[in-house]
Design a protein around this motif. Structure first.
Motif, PDB file in Angstrom:
ATOM      1  N   ALA A 103      47.240  42.832  -6.095  1.00  6.74           N
ATOM      2  CA  ALA A 103      48.432  42.057  -5.758  1.00  6.74           C
ATOM      3  C   ALA A 103      49.696  42.921  -5.755  1.00  6.74           C
ATOM      4  N   GLY A 104      50.575  42.614  -4.812  1.00  4.27           N
ATOM      5  CA  GLY A 104      51.848  43.304  -4.678  1.00  4.27           C
ATOM      6  C   GLY A 104      52.323  43.239  -3.241  1.00  4.27           C
ATOM      7  N   GLY A 105      53.484  43.778  -2.971  1.00  7.11           N
ATOM      8  CA  GLY A 105      54.030  43.715  -1.624  1.00  7.11           C
ATOM      9  C   GLY A 105      54.713  45.005  -1.215  1.00  7.11           C
ATOM     10  N   TRP A 106      54.771  45.202   0.110  1.00  8.61           N
ATOM     11  CA  TRP A 106      55.406  46.407   0.646  1.00  8.61           C
ATOM     12  C   TRP A 106      55.787  46.192   2.104  1.00  8.61           C
ATOM     13  N   PRO A 107      56.845  46.864   2.533  1.00  6.21           N
ATOM     14  CA  PRO A 107      57.196  46.826   3.952  1.00  6.21           C
ATOM     15  C   PRO A 107      56.232  47.706   4.747  1.00  6.21           C
ATOM     16  N   SER A 108      55.981  47.298   5.967  1.00  7.79           N
ATOM     17  CA  SER A 108      55.136  48.075   6.873  1.00  7.79           C
ATOM     18  C   SER A 108      55.911  48.229   8.181  1.00  7.79           C
ATOM     19  N   PRO A 109      56.972  49.068   8.151  1.00  9.37           N
ATOM     20  CA  PRO A 109      57.900  49.133   9.281  1.00  9.37           C
ATOM     21  C   PRO A 109      57.406  49.903  10.497  1.00  9.37           C
ATOM     22  N   ARG A 110      56.426  50.791  10.303  1.00  7.46           N
ATOM     23  CA  ARG A 110      55.936  51.598  11.423  1.00  7.46           C
ATOM     24  C   ARG A 110      54.987  50.763  12.280  1.00  7.46           C
TER      25      ARG A 110
END
Length: 159
Positions: A103-110
């Motif tokens: 569990a967790g979160g992150w941006p995936s901008p590419r």
């Protein structure tokens, strides 16, 4: 009924069908490949579910760009098949494997360079498009991230 982007995680969970049964795993079997004797030979590949057990995956470590929780993941490749697009010199590859993430979160901008298709066996998550549209997923769901997609990953329960 609001839009899917307004759907809360709890209402998503309550909308899932109940009563899913756990079936026993078959005996451990190693992956196989079999080439047919058709006029144009093709190869059939198979791996039992146990091949992708968490204990069989290779840890990749924590996600460096995580901004929520402590997501870390592990994976195992099953097969990679190179191919050339008909009428071009474009060399491509299709691959299959297994992925697990805490569990967790992150941006995936590419923007994605490839299309990714995955089936969710367990856990829950949410993919958010750049325009804010939320797509919740959980057990039994198939998700397709098209080439060019970017946004945000939030793993709400280990996937």
């Amino acid at each position: 009924t609001g839009s899917p982007s307004a759907l809360s995680f709890n209402s998503y969970l309550s909308s899932l069908s109940e009563g899913a049964t756990n079936t026993p795993l078959p005996p451990r079997v190693e992956p196989t490949a079999h080439q047919t004797s058709n006029p144009t030979p093709i190869t059939f590949h198979h791996a039992p579910q146990s091949y992708f057990a968490l204990s069989e995956l290779t840890p990749k470590g924590p996600r460096e760009n995580a901004d929520v929780g402590n997501p870390h993941d592990a994976s195992r490749k099953f097969i990679s098949i190179p191919f050339t697009t008909s009428g071009t010199n474009s060399h491509n590859e299709i691959s299959s494997g297994s992925w697990w993430c805490a569990a967790g979160g992150w941006p995936s901008p590419r923007q994605r360079a490839t299309t990714e298709i995955f089936y969710v066996f367990s856990g829950h998550g949410c993919l958010t498009d750049l325009d804010g549209w939320k797509h919740y997923f959980g057990p039994g769901d198939t998700v397709i991230l098209p080439k060019g997609w970017s946004g945000r990953w939030d793993v709400l329960e280990d996937v």
